[in-house]
Design an enzyme around this catalytic site. Structure first.
Site, PDB file in Angstrom:
ATOM      1  N   GLU A 167       0.792  -1.226   0.000  1.00 15.59           N
ATOM      2  CA  GLU A 167       0.000   0.000   0.000  1.00 15.59           C
ATOM      3  C   GLU A 167       0.824   1.276   0.000  1.00 15.59           C
ATOM      4  OE1 GLU A 167      -3.014  -0.007   2.962  1.00 15.59           O
ATOM      5  OE2 GLU A 167      -3.962  -1.809   2.190  1.00 15.59           O
ATOM      6  N   GLU A 422      -5.405  -8.547   0.252  1.00 18.70           N
ATOM      7  CA  GLU A 422      -6.076  -8.331   1.544  1.00 18.70           C
ATOM      8  C   GLU A 422      -7.526  -7.975   1.302  1.00 18.70           C
ATOM      9  OE1 GLU A 422      -4.440  -5.354   4.229  1.00 18.70           O
ATOM     10  OE2 GLU A 422      -2.412  -6.041   3.741  1.00 18.70           O
TER      11      GLU A 422
END
Ligand code: BGC
Length: 523
Positions: A167, A422
């Protein structure tokens, strides 16, 4: 709605080093920015929580492996703590203890037939590198690449699935813009954008090192056949030349590097799906997607490379509004564009939630989350109404967003492999978590629909294997398939209803399983 997953589709669960390991100062581990952040001012996190002990996976890794096996996971995604492996952050000294720890975990997983999926960087930068400006110093690209080389060398014989950085938007925006994450720097006008570009260069260098130095040189059917013959010969020799077994083992390791199991490396983006609040905001929603996800994807995945369409213009305008005479958004040189373009083996992303977006009205200030979008675009992002919200303020359940994202990604970057790294839902605790069961079921349904639409999704990862340190929210939100008892020094882990549900989805390779897990009966 389809219920069966394609053959070969893989299921996993994820964690991250700082969120689970503890052992923050075990043996010679160096200090990371999160160690520093939580110790410098303990009140930064509710309840003065920190990751000093967390789930104590530093000592409990065997139980973690056992849990992954109980669930029947095909792979386990975890991250390496850079400062546990290189205590100074630089490659002058490798920690034996750090290497031992990750070797045990990797070997433990492989012994159970679970594939390790390893993230190099999930936010715990070595403090000495932050002292040199961290992700805003262009030299970090080289330091990160060297760290990557060390890690590929140590574990690449057994690890074949890699993430460079988790991320990037959180690394750049939460660390250098809002300052809510370590190291807590608030510099909204320049730092997050400089970080954006440097981080892409760091990823690209790390990807190219693997591609050039670690990708098996020979693969394909004939190479596989040849490798098998060579392996047979070596095993035969090891039987007759008993004394030289260790050197034969070394040759066998070299073979693993040379042949067949081609490893894969990619970056993992955080993607929020943006819906226009009304039709007039369609272009704005598209720009928000480009600003939030595109800034970290287009330079890597598009054919032409460089920043996504429209973004440089928006950023230049923002710079002028702020009084600069030229854009503060860093441009790419042609050489840099070429370095970054194409540095992927698949597209990995984390997806949790959706926002509605519209232009801000006179006097209205942009909303803080998700970060980049609103401020840059002078927009307001709104939580979709009438939807369930989990134990963090941002966690709105919006399963359709998953399918939209997947279809959008394929339109943007073509028919490549997509890995969901995720996806998960936070509760307030307790073993009966039917809301988490429903969350996974509904998001998985949307993935099946996207697969039906022709999107090549190959992996799904539940966040998280167990409850852990949820960054600025501390230990209150519970994301785990397993509950962790943080009052117990042993950090005992107990499967939730969702663990049984996920295990049966994996076992059946289908959503055609009951969601009504009776905990009493099972336990
Ligand atoms: C991060 C995790 C985090 C999860 C839930 C993701 O953004 O990669 O570290 O725990 O979301 O907030």
């Amino acid at each position: 709605v389809p219920v069966s997953f394609p053959p070969g589709f893989k299921f996993g669960a994820a964690t991250a080093s700082y969120q689970i390991e503890g052992g923050w100062n075990a043996t010679d581990k160096g200090v990371s920015i999160w160690d520093r952040f939580v110790h410098e001012d303990p009140t930064r996190i509710p309840n003065n929580d920190n990751g000093d002990v967390a789930c104590d996976s530093y000592n409990n890794w065997e139980r973690d492996v056992e849990m992954a096996a109980e669930l029947g996971l095909h792979f386990y995604r975890f991250s390496l703590s850079w400062s546990r492996i290189l205590p100074t952050g630089f490659n002058k000294r490798i920690s034996e203890d750090g290497v031992r720890y990750y070797n045990s975990l990797i070997d433990g997983l492989l012994a159970r037939g679970i594939e390790p999926f390893v993230t190099l960087y999930h936010w715990d930068l070595p403090q000495p590198i932050q002292e040199l400006s961290g992700w805003t110093n262009p030299l970090i690209a080289e330091w990160f690449a060297e760290y990557a080389r060390v890690v590929y060398t140590l574990f690449g014989d057994r690890v074949k699935l890699w993430n460079t950085i988790n991320e990037p938007i959180m690394v750049c925006d939460a660390s250098y813009n809002t300052g809510s994450y370590a190291p807590g720097i608030k510099n909204s006008e320049i730092a997050p954008y400089v970080c954006n570009k440097i981080l892409l260069l760091a990823h690209a260098k790390a990807w190219r090192i693997y591609d050039k130095e670690f990708k098996p040189r020979y693969h394909g059917k004939s190479a596989f056949f040849f490798e098998i013959q060579l392996r047979r010969l070596l095993s035969f020799l090891s039987i007759i030349l008993r004394k030289r077994i260790s050197s034969i083992a070394q040759h066998q390791q070299k073979l693993t590097k040379l042949f067949s199991f081609s490893g894969k490396v990619s970056i993992t983006n955080n993607l929020v799906w943006f819906e226009p609040a009304s039709d007039e905001y369609k272009d704005l929603a598209e720009l928000a997607l480009q600003n939030f996800g595109g800034r970290y994807s287009h330079p890597i995945y598009s054919k032409e490379g460089g920043w996504p369409p429209g973004i440089e213009e928006v950023m230049a305008e923002n710079s002028f509004k702020r009084g600069y005479s030229k854009s503060q958004f860093p441009a790419f040189t042609q050489e840099e564009k070429d370095l970054v373009r194409g540095t992927y083996d698949f597209y990995a992303f984390n997806h949790y939630t959706t926002r509605h977006i519209r232009k801000a009205k006179e006097g209205e200030t942009f909303t803080a989350f998700p970060m980049g979008d609103a401020e840059d675009l002078d927009a307001i992002s709104i939580l979709p109404e009438g939807r369930e919200i989990g134990a963090t303020s941002w966690s709105v359940v919006y399963p359709e967003g998953m399918r939209h994202i997947l279809v959008w990604l394929r339109e943007q970057y073509g028919d490549i492999e997509f890995v969901i790294a995720e996806n998960g839902f936070p509760t307030y605790g307790g073993l009966e978590d039917s809301n988490r069961v429903n969350y996974h079921k509904e998001y998985l349904e949307q993935i099946l629909l996207a697969i039906n639409d022709g999107v090549n999704v190959t992996h799904y990862t539940a966040w998280s294997l167990m409850d852990n340190f949820e960054w600025v929210d501390g230990y209150a939100p519970k994301f785990g398939l397993y509950e962790v008892d943080f009052t117990d020094p042993k950090r005992t882990r107990t499967p939730r209803q969702s663990a049984y549900y996920y295990a049966s989805v994996i076992a059946q390779h289908s959503l055609d399983v009951s969601t009504e897990m009776d905990l009493i009966l099972i336990l």
